[in-house]
Design a protein around this motif. Structure first.
Motif, PDB file in Angstrom:
ATOM      1  N   ALA A 142       0.947  -1.262   0.127  1.00 59.67           N
ATOM      2  CA  ALA A 142      -0.040   0.128   0.064  1.00 59.67           C
ATOM      3  C   ALA A 142       0.916   1.087  -0.223  1.00 59.67           C
ATOM      4  O   ALA A 142       0.578   2.284  -0.674  1.00 59.67           O
ATOM      5  N   GLN A 143       1.990   1.217   0.780  1.00 64.38           N
ATOM      6  CA  GLN A 143       2.961   2.292   0.773  1.00 64.38           C
ATOM      7  C   GLN A 143       3.627   2.462  -0.646  1.00 64.38           C
ATOM      8  O   GLN A 143       3.589   3.690  -1.157  1.00 64.38           O
ATOM      9  N   ASP A 144       3.831   1.473  -1.400  1.00 66.51           N
ATOM     10  CA  ASP A 144       4.410   1.467  -2.597  1.00 66.51           C
ATOM     11  C   ASP A 144       3.362   2.469  -3.618  1.00 66.51           C
ATOM     12  O   ASP A 144       3.704   3.092  -4.425  1.00 66.51           O
ATOM     13  N   TYR A 145       2.330   1.698  -3.426  1.00 68.62           N
ATOM     14  CA  TYR A 145       1.250   2.087  -4.532  1.00 68.62           C
ATOM     15  C   TYR A 145       0.994   3.778  -4.163  1.00 68.62           C
ATOM     16  O   TYR A 145       0.785   4.534  -5.249  1.00 68.62           O
ATOM     17  N   SER A 146       0.841   4.103  -3.086  1.00 67.30           N
ATOM     18  CA  SER A 146       0.693   5.419  -2.735  1.00 67.30           C
ATOM     19  C   SER A 146       1.937   6.232  -3.120  1.00 67.30           C
ATOM     20  O   SER A 146       1.693   7.518  -3.851  1.00 67.30           O
ATOM     21  N   LEU A 147       3.167   5.955  -3.202  1.00 65.86           N
ATOM     22  CA  LEU A 147       4.277   6.493  -3.778  1.00 65.86           C
ATOM     23  C   LEU A 147       4.228   6.676  -5.357  1.00 65.86           C
ATOM     24  O   LEU A 147       4.448   7.549  -5.596  1.00 65.86           O
ATOM     25  N   LEU A 148       3.769   5.440  -5.832  1.00 69.04           N
ATOM     26  CA  LEU A 148       3.879   5.446  -7.486  1.00 69.04           C
ATOM     27  C   LEU A 148       2.729   6.361  -7.715  1.00 69.04           C
ATOM     28  O   LEU A 148       2.821   7.012  -8.677  1.00 69.04           O
ATOM     29  N   ARG A 149       1.511   6.368  -6.935  1.00 68.72           N
ATOM     30  CA  ARG A 149       0.435   7.560  -7.545  1.00 68.72           C
ATOM     31  C   ARG A 149       1.094   8.955  -7.470  1.00 68.72           C
ATOM     32  O   ARG A 149       0.692   9.638  -8.115  1.00 68.72           O
ATOM     33  N   ALA A 150       1.853   9.290  -6.178  1.00 70.45           N
ATOM     34  CA  ALA A 150       2.247  10.498  -5.992  1.00 70.45           C
ATOM     35  C   ALA A 150       3.322  10.846  -7.107  1.00 70.45           C
ATOM     36  O   ALA A 150       3.512  12.137  -7.599  1.00 70.45           O
ATOM     37  N   ALA A 151       4.218   9.681  -7.789  1.00 69.72           N
ATOM     38  CA  ALA A 151       5.219  10.165  -8.834  1.00 69.72           C
ATOM     39  C   ALA A 151       4.376  10.343 -10.106  1.00 69.72           C
ATOM     40  O   ALA A 151       4.625  11.014 -10.845  1.00 69.72           O
TER      41      ALA A 151
END
Length: 155
Positions: A142-151
């Motif tokens: 979930a953290q990686d998903y939110s980081l990718l969405r921010a990128a």
């Protein structure tokens, strides 16, 4: 595509711990006549009969198949990093299977042999370690998903 740092390690730890739970005895059931070792493959009578009789074995294939399915789900989930949402769904299903596996193992120890007293070994903690590891892997996904969405927003 996906950062995939710790969740691979955590999912592998969860699969290895569940493999230990499946193949290592995790309890001893003592009755008046017999003493059984409880593992993923069933109940095995301890010791060697002195009168030449065969050892008594009570198979629990449903428990073994549930444990193997859990291990396979966790190992397959490692390689689903290209589709992060699907990886999260498979991880959630694996978490449910871990909980089911722990419940079935506990019920087998307490209810399978009438009049038996169960002594748990430390390997009964394996599903709880696997559960913690899988939940933490889901959190990292979930953290990686939110980081990718921010990128993606920055592009």
């Amino acid at each position: 595509m996906v950062i995939q740092r710790w969740q691979t390690v955590l999912l592998f730890i969860a699969a290895a711990v569940m493999a230990c739970f499946t193949f290592i005895p995790f309890g001893i059931v003592v009755t008046e006549d017999y003493t059984f070792t409880l593992s993923g493959l069933g109940f095995y009578e301890e010791g060697v009969p002195t009168d030449g009789a065969e050892r008594m074995v009570i198979h629990t294939w449903y428990f073994f198949m549930l444990s193997i399915t859990t291990i396979v789900l966790l190992l397959v989930d490692i390689f689903l990093f290209k589709n992060l949402k699907f990886q999260q769904r498979v991880c959630m299903v694996a978490i449910l299977f871990i909980v089911a596996d722990a419940c079935v193992g506990g019920l087998l120890g307490f209810c399978a042999i009438e009049g038996g007293h169960i002594w748990w070994k430390t390997s009964i903690l394996c599903p709880f370690i696997a559960l913690f590891s899988a939940i933490f892997a889901y959190y990292r996904m979930a953290q990686d998903y939110s980081l990718l969405r921010a990128a993606d927003r920055l592009r």
